[in-house]
Write a protein that holds these residues in place. Structure first.
Motif, PDB file in Angstrom:
ATOM      1  N   ARG A   1       0.829  -1.210   0.000  1.00  0.00           N
ATOM      2  CA  ARG A   1       0.000   0.000   0.000  1.00  0.00           C
ATOM      3  C   ARG A   1       0.859   1.254   0.000  1.00  0.00           C
ATOM      4  O   ARG A   1       0.569   2.221  -0.705  1.00  0.00           O
ATOM      5  CB  ARG A   1      -0.936  -0.001   1.209  1.00  0.00           C
TER       6      ARG A   1
ATOM      7  N   SER B   1       3.897   1.582  -1.121  1.00  0.00           N
ATOM      8  CA  SER B   1       4.546   1.686  -2.421  1.00  0.00           C
ATOM      9  C   SER B   1       3.590   2.271  -3.463  1.00  0.00           C
ATOM     10  O   SER B   1       3.975   3.129  -4.265  1.00  0.00           O
ATOM     11  CB  SER B   1       5.045   0.314  -2.873  1.00  0.00           C
ATOM     12  N   ALA B   2       2.357   1.822  -3.462  1.00  0.00           N
ATOM     13  CA  ALA B   2       1.368   2.347  -4.406  1.00  0.00           C
ATOM     14  C   ALA B   2       1.097   3.823  -4.146  1.00  0.00           C
ATOM     15  O   ALA B   2       1.004   4.623  -5.076  1.00  0.00           O
ATOM     16  CB  ALA B   2       0.069   1.543  -4.301  1.00  0.00           C
ATOM     17  N   ARG B   3       0.992   4.202  -2.885  1.00  0.00           N
ATOM     18  CA  ARG B   3       0.747   5.613  -2.533  1.00  0.00           C
ATOM     19  C   ARG B   3       1.945   6.471  -2.949  1.00  0.00           C
ATOM     20  O   ARG B   3       1.767   7.562  -3.491  1.00  0.00           O
ATOM     21  CB  ARG B   3       0.499   5.723  -1.022  1.00  0.00           C
TER      22      ARG B   3
ATOM     23  N   SER C   1       4.042   5.889  -5.343  1.00  0.00           N
ATOM     24  CA  SER C   1       4.041   5.965  -6.804  1.00  0.00           C
ATOM     25  C   SER C   1       3.046   7.015  -7.279  1.00  0.00           C
ATOM     26  O   SER C   1       3.339   7.795  -8.193  1.00  0.00           O
ATOM     27  CB  SER C   1       3.696   4.596  -7.393  1.00  0.00           C
ATOM     28  N   ALA C   2       1.871   7.051  -6.665  1.00  0.00           N
ATOM     29  CA  ALA C   2       0.858   8.048  -7.035  1.00  0.00           C
ATOM     30  C   ALA C   2       1.347   9.457  -6.718  1.00  0.00           C
ATOM     31  O   ALA C   2       1.162  10.385  -7.512  1.00  0.00           O
ATOM     32  CB  ALA C   2      -0.447   7.760  -6.299  1.00  0.00           C
TER      33      ALA C   2
ATOM     34  N   SER D   1       3.953  10.497  -9.361  1.00  0.00           N
ATOM     35  CA  SER D   1       3.321  10.863 -10.628  1.00  0.00           C
ATOM     36  C   SER D   1       2.630  12.214 -10.533  1.00  0.00           C
ATOM     37  O   SER D   1       2.730  13.042 -11.447  1.00  0.00           O
ATOM     38  CB  SER D   1       2.296   9.797 -11.034  1.00  0.00           C
TER      39      SER D   1
ATOM     40  N   LYS E   1      -4.306   9.397 -15.694  1.00  0.00           N
ATOM     41  CA  LYS E   1      -4.094   8.178 -14.906  1.00  0.00           C
ATOM     42  C   LYS E   1      -2.611   8.004 -14.672  1.00  0.00           C
ATOM     43  O   LYS E   1      -1.790   8.266 -15.546  1.00  0.00           O
ATOM     44  CB  LYS E   1      -4.612   6.947 -15.648  1.00  0.00           C
ATOM     45  N   ASP E   2      -2.275   7.548 -13.468  1.00  0.00           N
ATOM     46  CA  ASP E   2      -0.873   7.228 -13.214  1.00  0.00           C
ATOM     47  C   ASP E   2      -0.611   5.793 -13.667  1.00  0.00           C
ATOM     48  O   ASP E   2      -1.482   5.138 -14.223  1.00  0.00           O
ATOM     49  CB  ASP E   2      -0.500   7.448 -11.739  1.00  0.00           C
ATOM     50  N   GLY E   3       0.601   5.311 -13.446  1.00  0.00           N
ATOM     51  CA  GLY E   3       0.997   3.986 -13.906  1.00  0.00           C
ATOM     52  C   GLY E   3       0.198   2.847 -13.307  1.00  0.00           C
ATOM     53  O   GLY E   3       0.124   1.760 -13.877  1.00  0.00           O
ATOM     54  N   ARG E   4      -0.421   3.062 -12.171  1.00  0.00           N
ATOM     55  CA  ARG E   4      -1.198   2.005 -11.515  1.00  0.00           C
ATOM     56  C   ARG E   4      -2.697   2.139 -11.758  1.00  0.00           C
ATOM     57  O   ARG E   4      -3.490   1.417 -11.182  1.00  0.00           O
ATOM     58  CB  ARG E   4      -0.918   2.010 -10.018  1.00  0.00           C
ATOM     59  N   GLY E   5      -3.082   3.139 -12.568  1.00  0.00           N
ATOM     60  CA  GLY E   5      -4.490   3.284 -12.917  1.00  0.00           C
ATOM     61  C   GLY E   5      -5.265   4.263 -12.049  1.00  0.00           C
ATOM     62  O   GLY E   5      -6.476   4.395 -12.213  1.00  0.00           O
TER      63      GLY E   5
END
Length: 151
Positions: free
Chosen positions: A43, A45-47, A49-50, A53, A94-98
């Motif tokens: 979680r 890591s996803a945050r 990444s967002a 971006s 959209k970022d790389g994770r959608g």
């Protein structure tokens, strides 16, 4: 007959059922803690990444606006700034994770005496990138101040 039977000792050799159950319980607890830690890391890591971006998008937008107005004389910069201030924010991205991100732009208007002023008026351009689904979740903010009419 008693001679060839092994003598019984007082201590048991090996593990009993209770010991096996306790070790399985401890292993299960450690496994659950490890899974919880991995989910938290995913979680985060996803945050991150967002946020990366969104920060890149905000910086690109601020740099583009700054470059379009900076270096112009007052006669050209003030009308150009009015056009920039009136322009709509870019479309959602959209970022790389959608994750769908939305840009919210706020500007200060150029003063009425922009062209006739002896000193260059300073205007502000602020970009805030939020999650499109929940605009209260701010991912990035970037601000620039531009002196209009400085060549």
């Amino acid at each position: 007959m008693a001679r060839w039977l092994p003598a019984r000792r007082g201590d048991d050799e090996g593990f009993g059922m209770v010991e096996v159950m306790v070790s399985m319980l401890l292993f299960a607890l450690l496994l659950l803690m490890t899974i919880a830690l991995l989910l938290t890391a995913i979680r985060a890591s996803a945050r991150n990444s967002a946020i990366e971006s969104a920060t890149q998008w905000a910086s690109e937008q601020v740099d583009t606006v700054h470059a379009s107005v900076a270096g112009l004389d007052a006669v050209k910069a003030c009308p150009k700034w009015d056009a920039v201030a009136a322009a709509a924010a870019p479309a959602d991205r959209k970022d790389g994770r959608g994750l769908v991100m939305r840009m919210i732009v706020t500007t200060t208007a150029s003063p009425a005496t922009c062209v006739t002023s002896s000193s260059a008026p300073v205007v502000t351009y602020t970009v805030k990138v939020v999650e499109a689904a929940d605009t209260s979740k701010v991912l990035a903010t970037s601000t620039t101040r531009i002196a209009l009419g400085l060549e």
